[in-house]
Scaffold this motif. Structure first.
Motif, PDB file in Angstrom:
ATOM      1  N   GLY A  96       0.777  -1.238   0.000  1.00 52.61           N
ATOM      2  CA  GLY A  96       0.000   0.000   0.000  1.00 52.61           C
ATOM      3  C   GLY A  96       0.806   1.284   0.000  1.00 52.61           C
ATOM      4  N   LYS A  97       2.041   1.253  -0.469  1.00 53.51           N
ATOM      5  CA  LYS A  97       2.868   2.457  -0.456  1.00 53.51           C
ATOM      6  C   LYS A  97       2.273   3.559  -1.334  1.00 53.51           C
ATOM      7  N   SER A  98       2.034   3.247  -2.603  1.00 55.79           N
ATOM      8  CA  SER A  98       1.482   4.262  -3.508  1.00 55.79           C
ATOM      9  C   SER A  98       0.030   4.584  -3.149  1.00 55.79           C
ATOM     10  N   SER A  99      -0.720   3.581  -2.716  1.00 49.61           N
ATOM     11  CA  SER A  99      -2.114   3.826  -2.307  1.00 49.61           C
ATOM     12  C   SER A  99      -2.166   4.793  -1.131  1.00 49.61           C
ATOM     13  N   LEU A 100      -1.206   4.659  -0.224  1.00 48.75           N
ATOM     14  CA  LEU A 100      -1.179   5.530   0.951  1.00 48.75           C
ATOM     15  C   LEU A 100      -0.899   6.974   0.558  1.00 48.75           C
ATOM     16  N   VAL A 101       0.024   7.183  -0.363  1.00 52.21           N
ATOM     17  CA  VAL A 101       0.322   8.550  -0.810  1.00 52.21           C
ATOM     18  C   VAL A 101      -0.917   9.210  -1.381  1.00 52.21           C
ATOM     19  N   LYS A 102      -1.614   8.503  -2.272  1.00 59.14           N
ATOM     20  CA  LYS A 102      -2.804   9.076  -2.909  1.00 59.14           C
ATOM     21  C   LYS A 102      -3.943   9.270  -1.913  1.00 59.14           C
ATOM     22  N   ALA A 103      -4.076   8.333  -0.978  1.00 55.51           N
ATOM     23  CA  ALA A 103      -5.151   8.448   0.013  1.00 55.51           C
ATOM     24  C   ALA A 103      -4.893   9.597   0.983  1.00 55.51           C
ATOM     25  N   VAL A 104      -3.650   9.746   1.419  1.00 51.86           N
ATOM     26  CA  VAL A 104      -3.304  10.834   2.337  1.00 51.86           C
ATOM     27  C   VAL A 104      -3.497  12.182   1.653  1.00 51.86           C
ATOM     28  N   HIS A 105      -3.127  12.277   0.393  1.00 60.00           N
ATOM     29  CA  HIS A 105      -3.327  13.523  -0.349  1.00 60.00           C
ATOM     30  C   HIS A 105      -4.806  13.921  -0.343  1.00 60.00           C
ATOM     31  N   ALA A 106      -5.673  12.960  -0.644  1.00 60.85           N
ATOM     32  CA  ALA A 106      -7.113  13.254  -0.670  1.00 60.85           C
ATOM     33  C   ALA A 106      -7.629  13.621   0.716  1.00 60.85           C
ATOM     34  N   ALA A 107      -7.167  12.911   1.740  1.00 60.12           N
ATOM     35  CA  ALA A 107      -7.638  13.166   3.097  1.00 60.12           C
ATOM     36  C   ALA A 107      -7.225  14.548   3.579  1.00 60.12           C
ATOM     37  N   VAL A 108      -5.983  14.927   3.328  1.00 58.92           N
ATOM     38  CA  VAL A 108      -5.489  16.234   3.789  1.00 58.92           C
ATOM     39  C   VAL A 108      -6.204  17.357   3.057  1.00 58.92           C
ATOM     40  N   ARG A 109      -6.446  17.193   1.774  1.00 63.78           N
ATOM     41  CA  ARG A 109      -7.214  18.199   1.036  1.00 63.78           C
ATOM     42  C   ARG A 109      -8.588  18.399   1.670  1.00 63.78           C
ATOM     43  N   SER A 110      -9.240  17.285   1.989  1.00 59.77           N
ATOM     44  CA  SER A 110     -10.586  17.344   2.546  1.00 59.77           C
ATOM     45  C   SER A 110     -10.587  17.961   3.946  1.00 59.77           C
ATOM     46  N   GLU A 111      -9.600  17.593   4.761  1.00 52.18           N
ATOM     47  CA  GLU A 111      -9.572  18.028   6.160  1.00 52.18           C
ATOM     48  C   GLU A 111      -9.132  19.477   6.327  1.00 52.18           C
ATOM     49  N   THR A 112      -8.206  19.934   5.487  1.00 45.53           N
ATOM     50  CA  THR A 112      -7.660  21.283   5.646  1.00 45.53           C
ATOM     51  C   THR A 112      -8.327  22.314   4.752  1.00 45.53           C
ATOM     52  N   GLY A 113      -8.959  21.845   3.680  1.00 45.27           N
ATOM     53  CA  GLY A 113      -9.536  22.786   2.724  1.00 45.27           C
ATOM     54  C   GLY A 113      -8.511  23.430   1.820  1.00 45.27           C
ATOM     55  N   VAL A 114      -7.246  22.988   1.911  1.00 43.03           N
ATOM     56  CA  VAL A 114      -6.181  23.531   1.070  1.00 43.03           C
ATOM     57  C   VAL A 114      -6.197  22.827  -0.282  1.00 43.03           C
ATOM     58  N   ALA A 115      -6.042  23.591  -1.347  1.00 43.74           N
ATOM     59  CA  ALA A 115      -6.057  23.021  -2.698  1.00 43.74           C
ATOM     60  C   ALA A 115      -4.699  22.402  -3.026  1.00 43.74           C
ATOM     61  N   LEU A 116      -4.323  21.413  -2.255  1.00 43.12           N
ATOM     62  CA  LEU A 116      -3.059  20.715  -2.441  1.00 43.12           C
ATOM     63  C   LEU A 116      -3.118  19.877  -3.715  1.00 43.12           C
ATOM     64  N   LYS A 117      -2.075  19.983  -4.548  1.00 43.65           N
ATOM     65  CA  LYS A 117      -2.037  19.261  -5.810  1.00 43.65           C
ATOM     66  C   LYS A 117      -1.051  18.091  -5.732  1.00 43.65           C
ATOM     67  N   LEU A 118      -1.368  17.026  -6.460  1.00 39.02           N
ATOM     68  CA  LEU A 118      -0.493  15.859  -6.566  1.00 39.02           C
ATOM     69  C   LEU A 118      -0.101  15.688  -8.027  1.00 39.02           C
ATOM     70  N   VAL A 119       1.213  15.720  -8.289  1.00 44.41           N
ATOM     71  CA  VAL A 119       1.712  15.585  -9.650  1.00 44.41           C
ATOM     72  C   VAL A 119       2.592  14.343  -9.728  1.00 44.41           C
ATOM     73  N   GLU A 120       2.195  13.387 -10.555  1.00 44.27           N
ATOM     74  CA  GLU A 120       2.984  12.164 -10.708  1.00 44.27           C
ATOM     75  C   GLU A 120       4.029  12.334 -11.800  1.00 44.27           C
TER      76      GLU A 120
END
Length: 289
Positions: A96-120
């Motif tokens: 779950g290494k890559s799954s964790l990165v993508k899941a944490v990105h979505a969770a932090v965006r939702s929790e903080t309201g910050v428009a954090l971007k993920l670029v692969e």
């Protein structure tokens, strides 16, 4: 006279086409509002929007609670504008290494309201990182650069571009950019490559340090290890509850263990593959969010 004019116009068109070819393609216009996730395309210097990212919800990732919490805290600090570290997630395949990165990105965006971007960034495009960083430092958004399954083989010099992008160079890494990578190798380089460098170098210790120092550019090393049977069944139970799969626990566990045996081991990926198979057999729709 008209024939002469036509020749002149044809010649002008030819010259115009030649000048345009020399000038190269027009710079790509990247729309940061098009999506939360993007894939870097160095050929066109474009960030391709990913409207429906392939990811699971953070609460579904089980058996890695400690590293999950560390990555979440680091990402949250970065999103809020505080100091944070580059992260290397390394270890066993399918945990779950890559799954964790993508899941944490979505969770932090939702929790903080910050428009954090993920670029692969694909592994083969690492050498284009300097151009990508030039593009990213001009945006107002905070960006996590993500490279999945990062490693380097013999005679591969792209790791030098990564070292410079992480910490080196005069400019260093832009304040609005953080780098997350996953790998099966802790030091990103195969052992035989490091040993070859050591045996042929004038100063063997310096040759090895040159290679190992790449991993040192990551402030956080998060290790993922093979899961126990209990952790595996906990993952299975979590998925079954989330997707409301109506199978009694004894049968569910027996099938899941048999599935793992046929796959040669237990991991988060194997658990997910079993759940997909089960949901399909039961004709139950799955929404990965």
């Amino acid at each position: 006279m008209s024939e002469i004019n036509e020749r002149i116009l044809a010649e002008l068109r030819r010259l115009t086409d030649a000048v345009e070819r020399l000038a190269g393609p027009a710079p790509a216009v990247n729309d940061w509002t098009a999506a939360d996730c993007f894939v870097w395309s160095p050929v066109s210097s474009r960030l391709q929007p990913v409207v429906r990212p392939n990811r699971v919800a953070l609460q579904l990732i089980r058996g890695v609670d400690r590293v999950r919490d560390i990555l979440h805290e680091n990402t949250e600090r970065f999103a809020e504008g505080y100091a944070a570290n580059n992260v290397l997630l390394w270890g066993a395949r399918g945990m779950g290494k890559s799954s964790l990165v993508k899941a944490v990105h979505a969770a932090v965006r939702s929790e903080t309201g910050v428009a954090l971007k993920l670029v692969e960034v694909h592994r083969e495009d690492i050498a284009s990182l300097p151009a990508l960083l030039d593009l990213l430092k001009a945006t107002e958004y905070r960006v996590i650069l993500f490279c999945d399954d990062l490693s380097f083989d013999h005679d591969d010099t792209a790791y030098k571009s990564l070292k410079a992008a992480l910490d080196g160079g005069i400019e260093g890494r832009p304040d609005n950019v953080l780098f997350y990578a996953t790998s099966n190798r802790r030091h990103l380089l195969p052992r035989h490559m490091m040993e070859n460098e050591q045996s042929t170098a004038i100063n063997p210790s310096e040759a090895v340090e040159e290679k190992v120092s790449l991993s040192d550019r990551f402030g956080l090393w998060l290790g993922f290890h093979k899961c126990s049977q209990d952790d595996y069944l906990t993952m299975i139970d979590g998925y079954a509850d989330h997707f409301h799969l109506p199978l009694e626990r004894p049968q569910l566990h027996a099938e899941a263990l048999e599935w793992a045996t046929t796959r040669g081991g237990r991991s988060g990926r194997v658990a997910w593959q079993y759940i997909q198979d089960l949901a399909g057999r039961l004709r139950i729709s799955m929404d990965r969010g």
